[in-house]
Design a protein around this motif. Sequence first.
Motif, PDB file in Angstrom:
ATOM      1  N   ASP A 139       0.832  -1.206   0.000  1.00 28.53           N
ATOM      2  CA  ASP A 139       0.000   0.000   0.000  1.00 28.53           C
ATOM      3  C   ASP A 139       0.867   1.257   0.000  1.00 28.53           C
ATOM      4  N   ALA A 140       1.933   1.236   0.793  1.00 28.15           N
ATOM      5  CA  ALA A 140       2.824   2.394   0.864  1.00 28.15           C
ATOM      6  C   ALA A 140       3.487   2.654  -0.486  1.00 28.15           C
ATOM      7  N   ILE A 141       3.893   1.596  -1.169  1.00 27.19           N
ATOM      8  CA  ILE A 141       4.506   1.746  -2.491  1.00 27.19           C
ATOM      9  C   ILE A 141       3.540   2.417  -3.456  1.00 27.19           C
ATOM     10  N   VAL A 142       2.292   1.963  -3.442  1.00 25.53           N
ATOM     11  CA  VAL A 142       1.285   2.519  -4.359  1.00 25.53           C
ATOM     12  C   VAL A 142       1.009   3.982  -4.035  1.00 25.53           C
ATOM     13  N   ILE A 143       0.763   4.292  -2.766  1.00 24.55           N
ATOM     14  CA  ILE A 143       0.427   5.661  -2.373  1.00 24.55           C
ATOM     15  C   ILE A 143       1.574   6.618  -2.674  1.00 24.55           C
ATOM     16  N   ILE A 144       2.784   6.237  -2.303  1.00 22.22           N
ATOM     17  CA  ILE A 144       3.930   7.135  -2.481  1.00 22.22           C
ATOM     18  C   ILE A 144       4.212   7.381  -3.959  1.00 22.22           C
ATOM     19  N   THR A 145       4.260   6.314  -4.741  1.00 21.93           N
ATOM     20  CA  THR A 145       4.610   6.481  -6.154  1.00 21.93           C
ATOM     21  C   THR A 145       3.524   7.198  -6.937  1.00 21.93           C
ATOM     22  N   PHE A 146       2.268   6.874  -6.672  1.00 24.88           N
ATOM     23  CA  PHE A 146       1.198   7.531  -7.435  1.00 24.88           C
ATOM     24  C   PHE A 146       1.033   8.982  -7.014  1.00 24.88           C
ATOM     25  N   SER A 147       1.160   9.263  -5.723  1.00 28.66           N
ATOM     26  CA  SER A 147       1.094  10.655  -5.264  1.00 28.66           C
ATOM     27  C   SER A 147       2.211  11.477  -5.900  1.00 28.66           C
ATOM     28  N   PHE A 148       3.402  10.893  -5.959  1.00 36.23           N
ATOM     29  CA  PHE A 148       4.530  11.571  -6.598  1.00 36.23           C
ATOM     30  C   PHE A 148       4.222  11.892  -8.050  1.00 36.23           C
ATOM     31  N   SER A 149       3.638  10.929  -8.767  1.00 35.85           N
ATOM     32  CA  SER A 149       3.356  11.141 -10.186  1.00 35.85           C
ATOM     33  C   SER A 149       2.312  12.230 -10.391  1.00 35.85           C
ATOM     34  N   ILE A 150       1.304  12.272  -9.518  1.00 35.59           N
ATOM     35  CA  ILE A 150       0.261  13.294  -9.640  1.00 35.59           C
ATOM     36  C   ILE A 150       0.828  14.678  -9.341  1.00 35.59           C
ATOM     37  N   PHE A 151       1.555  14.792  -8.241  1.00 35.82           N
ATOM     38  CA  PHE A 151       2.074  16.109  -7.862  1.00 35.82           C
ATOM     39  C   PHE A 151       3.175  16.579  -8.812  1.00 35.82           C
ATOM     40  N   ARG A 152       3.857  15.656  -9.447  1.00 35.29           N
ATOM     41  CA  ARG A 152       4.818  16.045 -10.470  1.00 35.29           C
ATOM     42  C   ARG A 152       4.092  16.649 -11.666  1.00 35.29           C
ATOM     43  N   ASP A 153       2.946  16.075 -12.022  1.00 34.17           N
ATOM     44  CA  ASP A 153       2.147  16.638 -13.109  1.00 34.17           C
ATOM     45  C   ASP A 153       1.626  18.022 -12.741  1.00 34.17           C
ATOM     46  N   ILE A 154       1.211  18.176 -11.478  1.00 35.88           N
ATOM     47  CA  ILE A 154       0.704  19.470 -11.026  1.00 35.88           C
ATOM     48  C   ILE A 154       1.803  20.524 -11.096  1.00 35.88           C
ATOM     49  N   SER A 155       3.017  20.180 -10.642  1.00 40.09           N
ATOM     50  CA  SER A 155       4.129  21.135 -10.661  1.00 40.09           C
ATOM     51  C   SER A 155       4.555  21.480 -12.081  1.00 40.09           C
ATOM     52  N   ALA A 156       4.272  20.586 -13.032  1.00 40.64           N
ATOM     53  CA  ALA A 156       4.624  20.832 -14.428  1.00 40.64           C
ATOM     54  C   ALA A 156       3.511  21.549 -15.184  1.00 40.64           C
ATOM     55  N   GLY A 157       2.484  21.972 -14.448  1.00 41.24           N
ATOM     56  CA  GLY A 157       1.380  22.684 -15.080  1.00 41.24           C
ATOM     57  C   GLY A 157       0.415  21.774 -15.812  1.00 41.24           C
ATOM     58  N   MET A 158       0.426  20.486 -15.479  1.00 41.27           N
ATOM     59  CA  MET A 158      -0.452  19.525 -16.153  1.00 41.27           C
ATOM     60  C   MET A 158      -1.612  19.115 -15.247  1.00 41.27           C
ATOM     61  N   PHE A 159      -1.938  19.986 -14.292  1.00 38.00           N
ATOM     62  CA  PHE A 159      -3.009  19.658 -13.344  1.00 38.00           C
ATOM     63  C   PHE A 159      -4.359  19.623 -14.043  1.00 38.00           C
ATOM     64  N   THR A 160      -5.134  18.615 -13.715  1.00 36.82           N
ATOM     65  CA  THR A 160      -6.536  18.569 -14.121  1.00 36.82           C
ATOM     66  C   THR A 160      -7.344  18.076 -12.922  1.00 36.82           C
ATOM     67  N   PRO A 161      -8.556  18.556 -12.761  1.00 31.66           N
ATOM     68  CA  PRO A 161      -9.396  18.061 -11.656  1.00 31.66           C
ATOM     69  C   PRO A 161      -9.556  16.543 -11.698  1.00 31.66           C
ATOM     70  N   ALA A 162      -9.591  15.971 -12.914  1.00 29.67           N
ATOM     71  CA  ALA A 162      -9.764  14.523 -13.032  1.00 29.67           C
ATOM     72  C   ALA A 162      -8.601  13.777 -12.398  1.00 29.67           C
ATOM     73  N   LYS A 163      -7.381  14.296 -12.574  1.00 28.68           N
ATOM     74  CA  LYS A 163      -6.219  13.633 -11.983  1.00 28.68           C
ATOM     75  C   LYS A 163      -6.248  13.726 -10.466  1.00 28.68           C
ATOM     76  N   PHE A 164      -6.700  14.865  -9.948  1.00 29.80           N
ATOM     77  CA  PHE A 164      -6.790  14.988  -8.492  1.00 29.80           C
ATOM     78  C   PHE A 164      -7.864  14.047  -7.945  1.00 29.80           C
ATOM     79  N   MET A 165      -8.962  13.912  -8.676  1.00 27.60           N
ATOM     80  CA  MET A 165      -9.999  12.957  -8.272  1.00 27.60           C
ATOM     81  C   MET A 165      -9.468  11.532  -8.347  1.00 27.60           C
ATOM     82  N   PHE A 166      -8.620  11.278  -9.321  1.00 24.14           N
ATOM     83  CA  PHE A 166      -7.981   9.966  -9.464  1.00 24.14           C
ATOM     84  C   PHE A 166      -7.141   9.664  -8.228  1.00 24.14           C
ATOM     85  N   LEU A 167      -6.326  10.637  -7.809  1.00 24.84           N
ATOM     86  CA  LEU A 167      -5.507  10.470  -6.606  1.00 24.84           C
ATOM     87  C   LEU A 167      -6.388  10.233  -5.386  1.00 24.84           C
ATOM     88  N   THR A 168      -7.467  10.979  -5.273  1.00 26.10           N
ATOM     89  CA  THR A 168      -8.388  10.813  -4.144  1.00 26.10           C
ATOM     90  C   THR A 168      -8.967   9.401  -4.121  1.00 26.10           C
TER      91      THR A 168
END
Length: 212
Positions: A101-130
Motif C-alpha cells: 500500500d505504501a509503495i502505491v500511495i507514495i509512487t502515485f502521489s509523486f506522479s500526480i504532484f509532479r504533473d501538477i508542478s509541471a502545469g499539467m493539473f486537471t481536476p480529473a487527476k486529483f480525483m484519481f488520486l483521491t
Amino acid sequence: MQTPAPSSLIIPSTRTMINLVIGGAIGLFVWECWARLFTPLIVGYPLEPAGLLDALAQHLAGLNLPRLFREAVHYGIGLVGYPIIYFAVSRHVPRWPVILDAIVIITFSFSIFRDISAGMFTPAKFMFLTAVIALVFSRLINRDERIANCISWGNFTWFFALGLMAPIAGLSFYLLGEGGELSYMSLVGHVIYGYLAALVFEKLEDRQKPAM
C-alpha cells in the motif's frame, strides 16, 4: 493470512500451485471482460496489456514481437506469474499489505504532484488520486483483513504494470501523460484481477487445511 518468519522458506506444493493457477484464471477471466468488453464502452478503446509488452520489447531491444506471442506472455503472467509472486510475498514478507500500500500511495502521489508542478493539473487527476487514497485506506474500516489484503494485492499489480513496467518501456509514469483515462481503467481492472486471484486462492487453500 499469517506471514511466517522471513527465515522459513515455504515451497508451494503441487496442490497449492494448482490453486494459484485457478485463482489466476478466475481473476484473468474477469480482467478480460473488463478490459475488452466494458472498457471500450466507457473510454472508446480496450485495455491492451500486449501493447505494453510490445513497448517494452521495442524500447529495450528494438524488437517487434508477434501479437500471438505477446498475448501468450500476458496470459502466462496472469495465470502463473502474478499468482506465484503473490504467494512468495504473502508467505515471506512481514506486513506485506502495508508495504505494498505504501509503495502505491507514495509512487502515485509523486506522479500526480509532479504533473501538477509541471502545469499539467486537471481536476480529473486529483480525483484519481483521491480515489486511490480512498481505496488504499479503506482497510481502516474494512473488518475483513483478508479482503483488505486482497485489495492491496490488486493495487500492487496495477503499480507493477503502470508504475514500474510502463516507465521502463519508455511510457509515462502510470500512463498519466496519456491523460489518465487508460490508467484509471487499468486500476479498476487490476484491482479486480488481483483481488479475485488472491481471494480465490486463499479460499481454496483453506479447504486443504486439516479440520481442527
